[in-house]
Design an enzyme around this catalytic site. Structure first.
Site, PDB file in Angstrom:
ATOM      1  N   GLU A 183      -6.757   4.787   7.889  1.00  0.00           N
ATOM      2  CA  GLU A 183      -6.956   6.212   7.497  1.00  0.00           C
ATOM      3  C   GLU A 183      -7.983   6.732   6.957  1.00  0.00           C
ATOM      4  OE1 GLU A 183      -3.031   5.475   5.427  1.00  0.00           O
ATOM      5  OE2 GLU A 183      -2.263   5.061   7.362  1.00  0.00           O
ATOM      6  N   SER A 232       3.358  -1.938  10.408  1.00  0.00           N
ATOM      7  CA  SER A 232       4.826  -1.712  10.853  1.00  0.00           C
ATOM      8  C   SER A 232       5.439  -3.260  10.326  1.00  0.00           C
ATOM      9  CB  SER A 232       4.904  -1.382  12.149  1.00  0.00           C
ATOM     10  OG  SER A 232       4.581  -0.119  12.426  1.00  0.00           O
ATOM     11  N   LYS A 263       0.202   4.384  -0.379  1.00  0.00           N
ATOM     12  CA  LYS A 263      -0.467   5.557   0.182  1.00  0.00           C
ATOM     13  C   LYS A 263      -0.275   6.696  -0.622  1.00  0.00           C
ATOM     14  CE  LYS A 263      -0.060   3.225   4.823  1.00  0.00           C
ATOM     15  NZ  LYS A 263      -0.093   3.236   6.306  1.00  0.00           N
ATOM     16  N   GLY A 270       2.157   2.404  10.875  1.00  0.00           N
ATOM     17  CA  GLY A 270       3.233   3.471  10.664  1.00  0.00           C
ATOM     18  C   GLY A 270       3.848   3.881  11.754  1.00  0.00           C
ATOM     19  N   ASN A 303       0.644  -1.060  -0.049  1.00  0.00           N
ATOM     20  CA  ASN A 303       0.050  -0.031   0.107  1.00  0.00           C
ATOM     21  C   ASN A 303       0.958   1.054  -0.097  1.00  0.00           C
ATOM     22  OD1 ASN A 303      -1.781   1.950   0.511  1.00  0.00           O
ATOM     23  ND2 ASN A 303      -2.277   1.232   2.634  1.00  0.00           N
TER      24      ASN A 303
HETATM   25  P1  PGA Z   1       2.654   0.488   7.850  1.00  0.00           P
HETATM   26  O1  PGA Z   1       1.312   0.531   6.965  1.00  0.00           O
HETATM   27  O2  PGA Z   1       3.290  -0.706   7.070  1.00  0.00           O
HETATM   28  O3  PGA Z   1       3.598   1.617   7.180  1.00  0.00           O
HETATM   29  O4  PGA Z   1       2.614   0.550   9.250  1.00  0.00           O
HETATM   30  C1  PGA Z   1       0.353  -0.678   6.916  1.00  0.00           C
HETATM   31  C2  PGA Z   1      -0.734  -0.222   6.324  1.00  0.00           C
HETATM   32  O5  PGA Z   1      -1.241   0.984   6.499  1.00  0.00           O
HETATM   33  O6  PGA Z   1      -1.349  -0.860   5.513  1.00  0.00           O
END
Ligand code: PGA
Length: 249
Positions: free
Chosen positions: A93, A209, A8, A169, A6
């Site tokens: 999100e 994460s 984002k 995150g 992802n």
């Molecule tokens: P992250 O995000 O790996 O940066 O924690 C995961 C996600 O939001 O799908």
């Protein structure tokens, strides 16, 4: 086993094409389902870049209507036409920053399926909810509402992602046993709502994460079928993750 990146709101179209070309070379021949979910504006070009490779294309969101007066939105029909196969829906999100409700998410899940794509339905509790002992309750409610009204055939075509909000995150990854506990719960819920056979067919991804140094332990859990990766999907780490996951195939 699925590993989905992802991206984002990261990478311009040029950067996306460059990175996708690197991934195609580095991940060639891997027998995994590898999904790249870039920003909307990169989808069309990436569909060309990924054509006839072992990488698939995913979108990060969509609206549930086919067309209409919804300024700034993208419809599932548009995504399908350019070759999108997966759509992330209900990401935390979107739930928390953009106020998406379970009812809205359920409409999107249905629209994605109706247009022949696979929803990756995200669920997960906040830190506060976990501390109050509400994890299972929140996950169950998000799943029941997100999957409301789906037929058995439709359930067979969905992917679920458990993403504890406190792990997204933050660098604080769920411990393998913590993730497994919720994944096992989701599997049991699917069994109760449908049946055991069907519950085994639905891939349940973990997200939050994920990094190359914590991925193996998570993926070794019986009810974890892959990862939805944010930050570590933007660079070389994604290749490492795919390599780790391919040991389980
Ligand atoms: P992250 O995000 O790996 O940066 O924690 C995961 C996600 O939001 O799908």
């Amino acid at each position: 086993m699925i590993v989905a990146g992802n991206w984002k709101m990261n990478k311009t179209n040029q950067q996306a094409k460059l990175f996708a070309n690197t991934l195609i070379q580095r991940l060639a021949g891997m027998k995994l389902r590898i999904v790249l979910c870039p920003p909307f504006v990169c989808l069309s070009d990436l569909a060309e870049v990924l054509r006839e490779t072992n990488l698939c294309l995913g979108a990060q969101n969509c609206h549930y209507e086919k067309a209409g007066a919804f300024t700034g939105e993208i419809s599932p029909v548009m995504l399908k036409e350019i070759g999108v196969e997966y759509v992330i829906v209900g990401h935390s999100e979107r739930r928390h920053i953009f106020g998406e409700t379970d009812e809205f998410i359920n409409k999107k899940v249905k629209a994605i399926l109706d247009n022949g794509m696979t929803p990756i339905l995200c669920v997960g509790e906040t830190k506060e909810e976990r501390e109050k002992g509400l994890t299972f309750c929140v996950v169950e409610s998000q799943l029941r509402q997100g999957l409301f009204g789906l037929t058995r055939d439709q359930i067979e075509r969905i992917v679920i992602a458990y993403e504890p909000v406190w792990a997204i995150g933050t660098g604080i990854v769920a411990k393998p046993w913590q993730a497994q506990e919720v994944h096992g719960f989701i599997r049991k819920l699917l069994k109760a709502l449908y049946d055991e056979n069907l519950s085994k067919k639905v891939p349940i991804l973990y997200g939050g994460s994920i990094k190359p140094d914590n991925f193996f332990g998570l993926m070794a859990q019986p009810d974890i079928d892959g990862g939805l990766v944010g930050g570590a999907s933007l660079d070389e780490q994604f290749v490492e993750l795919a390599k780790i996951l391919s040991w389980f195939v």
